[in-house]
Each structure stands twice: as C-alpha cells, then as structure tokens.
Enzyme design. Structure first.
Site, PDB file in Angstrom:
ATOM      1  N   CYS A 294       0.852  -1.241  -0.016  1.00 18.79           N
ATOM      2  CA  CYS A 294       0.169  -0.085  -0.013  1.00 18.79           C
ATOM      3  C   CYS A 294       0.729   0.964   0.107  1.00 18.79           C
ATOM      4  CB  CYS A 294      -0.982   0.013   1.326  1.00 18.79           C
ATOM      5  SG  CYS A 294       0.080   0.250   2.866  1.00 18.79           S
TER       6      CYS A 294
ATOM      7  N   HIS B  86      -1.522  -4.869  18.498  1.00 20.39           N
ATOM      8  CA  HIS B  86      -1.147  -4.536  17.159  1.00 20.39           C
ATOM      9  C   HIS B  86      -0.087  -3.056  17.281  1.00 20.39           C
ATOM     10  CE1 HIS B  86      -0.390  -3.373  12.961  1.00 20.39           C
ATOM     11  NE2 HIS B  86      -0.706  -4.499  12.541  1.00 20.39           N
TER      12      HIS B  86
ATOM     13  N   GLU C 107       0.199  -0.574  15.458  1.00 20.36           N
ATOM     14  CA  GLU C 107      -0.706   0.317  14.973  1.00 20.36           C
ATOM     15  C   GLU C 107      -1.348   1.234  16.091  1.00 20.36           C
ATOM     16  OE1 GLU C 107      -4.282   1.874  12.112  1.00 20.36           O
ATOM     17  OE2 GLU C 107      -2.595   0.696  11.297  1.00 20.36           O
TER      18      GLU C 107
ATOM     19  N   ASN D  97      -3.260  -7.261   8.328  1.00 17.86           N
ATOM     20  CA  ASN D  97      -4.052  -7.113   7.433  1.00 17.86           C
ATOM     21  C   ASN D  97      -4.222  -8.494   6.381  1.00 17.86           C
ATOM     22  OD1 ASN D  97      -2.514  -6.372   4.312  1.00 17.86           O
ATOM     23  ND2 ASN D  97      -1.183  -5.541   6.272  1.00 17.86           N
TER      24      ASN D  97
END
Length: 280
Positions: free
Chosen positions: A12, A125, A127, A223
């Site tokens: 991405c 996670h 993030e 993801n």
C-alpha cells in the site's frame, strides 16, 4: 488453469513510502535503525539487515546509546516513544503513514475535549499501541462484540470511536452499531484506509468466483490475516503463504480459476513469483 491477481494486491502507499525511505537511507550510509521491523515481511526485513539496517524495539535498546537515524515505520508510535528516542539523541525519520498520523490527531483532540476514546482493532498491534499512546484521557480497545459488554464508561460520557486502518470494514460498522446501543457516541470516524477497503472488497469478489484462492503475506501481518479470513468464507480452498516456497501447486485445481491476493507488506516480486509458478 486460469490465474487472476487482485488489482490492489501488495504494497500500500504507506508501506511503500516507509520501505523506500529506508532503502534510500542505506545509500547515504551511517547508522540506520527501524523502530520494529519496517514491515511484517521477513524477506524484506532480512534484505535490509544484510544492508546494515538494525532493528530496535524499545527506546532503551542499547543501540540507541550510539545515536544514529531511526525510521518510524508506517504503523507509527506513541508520543512517549517519540520523546524518548529524541532524548537518546536519535535522529527521527518519521515514516508514519499519513492516514495513521491523522488518527493520532483525531484521538488527541477528542481526549483533550474529554471524550472516552475507543479504538476498534487488535490491542497488541503496533499501530493500535501507537494510536492509544496519543490519548491523554480514558481509552479502550475492542476487537469483537463480547469486549463491548465489558467496557466501563460512565453514563452520558461522550465517546469517540476510531479504527485500526487495516480492520475489517464490515465488522467495524457492526461494532459501531453495537457501541451505539450502550454509549453516547459523539463521533465515530471510519479510519480504515481506502486501500484496505479496496483490497478486502476485491479479495472477497475474487474468492467468490475462484476454485482456489492464494493469500500472500507475512505470518504476523494483521491485514493479511484479515484477507485470509475474508477469502476463506468465500472459497473453501484458500491457502495462506509467505513466499513461493510455501505453495504446493498439486493442491490447486487443474483447469480451474486460481485467485491471488496479497497483504500490504508483500512486494510485487513475491506476487509475480507465485503467479508464474501457478502458470508453469
């Protein structure tokens, strides 16, 4: 067999930006570190290590004593970590994904107003750990409906809801609806990035018409795991692999349709290797 590769499979924008920055720095030389593996892809991380890039996992890491440049990966980090790294004399190269950085701003502003911040995502996670590290007030992380029932939020207290950028889009909407039945949601921001939504939608559509589905990505990639879950619901013959070495072509249908998608940390060359093996 016919092989179809999802259009949005692979790197991405945020991940590519971070990885490119590290490779760019290796050309200039000097002490270079990444805060945690730059991406959840062992092939890329090992290549960077071979180029002299170190990995630190804490501001207390001994490597920080010698200074140098540290690249903040696309996941981002907490405000405290940023301050501690600067205090160690490290030069910070902030490659936090702009979409993640925007979440940091959202939760910081919401907490300053007195909102209880709820992050929908995986509490472990990196993030999510980074996001919660920009909240000054009460904060909770939930990833499924059962955890909503355990939240202890005073009646009438305004709630701000955000999401991990790679969370399942449909599940996010469901959880926001469930939260709204119990709490006063002042603000709910769908912070799942467009690339994630597109990747998940394409994977679902491709898996629905495929005889077999291959999902490529690191074993620790959140993801990619979600892509695998989505594809598995649509296609019973779904395989999760990290590299072409994990693929057993004898398991694939002769003369059928094989779909391929990949997580945001998967380089295009790995996708091409898998595609070529399927076609050989």
């Amino acid at each position: 067999m016919k092989v179809e590769v999802a259009e949005s499979a692979g790197f991405c924008f945020g991940v590519k930006r971070a990885v490119d920055k590290v490779y760019e720095l290796t050309e200039a030389g000097g002490k270079i570190y990444t805060y945690g593996p730059i991406i959840h892809n062992e092939e890329v991380v090992e290549d960077l290590i071979s180029r002299g890039v170190g990995v630190i996992n804490s501001p207390d890491d001994a490597a920080c004593e010698g200074g140098g440049k540290v690249v903040i990966r696309s996941h981002g980090v907490s405000r405290k970590v940023m301050e501690q790294l600067r205090g160690r004399g490290m030069e910070i190269i902030d490659a936090t994904c702009p979409f993640v950085a925007k979440i940091h701003q959202t939760v910081r502003e919401a907490s300053e107003k007195g909102d209880h911040v709820i992050v929908i995502g995986d509490p472990d996670h990196p993030e999510v750990l980074g996001i919660t590290g920009w909240v000054d007030g009460p904060c909770s992380v939930v990833k499924d409906e059962s955890e909503i029932r355990t939240l202890d939020i005073p009646e009438g207290m305004p709630v701000c809801v955000v999401a991990q950028t790679t969370f399942n889009f449909e599940k996010f909407n469901f959880l926001v609806e469930e939260l709204g039945k119990l709490f006063y949601i002042e603000k709910a921001v769908n912070t799942i990035c467009n690339a994630t939504r597109k990747r998940q939608s394409e994977a679902r559509e491709l898996a629905a018409r495929a005889d077999a589905m291959i999902v490529i990505g690191g074993k620790n990639s959140s993801n990619t795991q979600k892509l695998y879950e989505i594809c598995s619901r649509e296609c019973c013959s779904t395989y999760y692999i990290q590299t072409v070495r994990d693929l057993h072509t004898e398991d694939l249908p002769f003369g059928g349709v094989v779909g391929i998608t990949a997580g945001a940390s998967t380089p295009i060359y790995l996708i091409e290797e898998v595609r070529n093996l399927c076609l050989s």
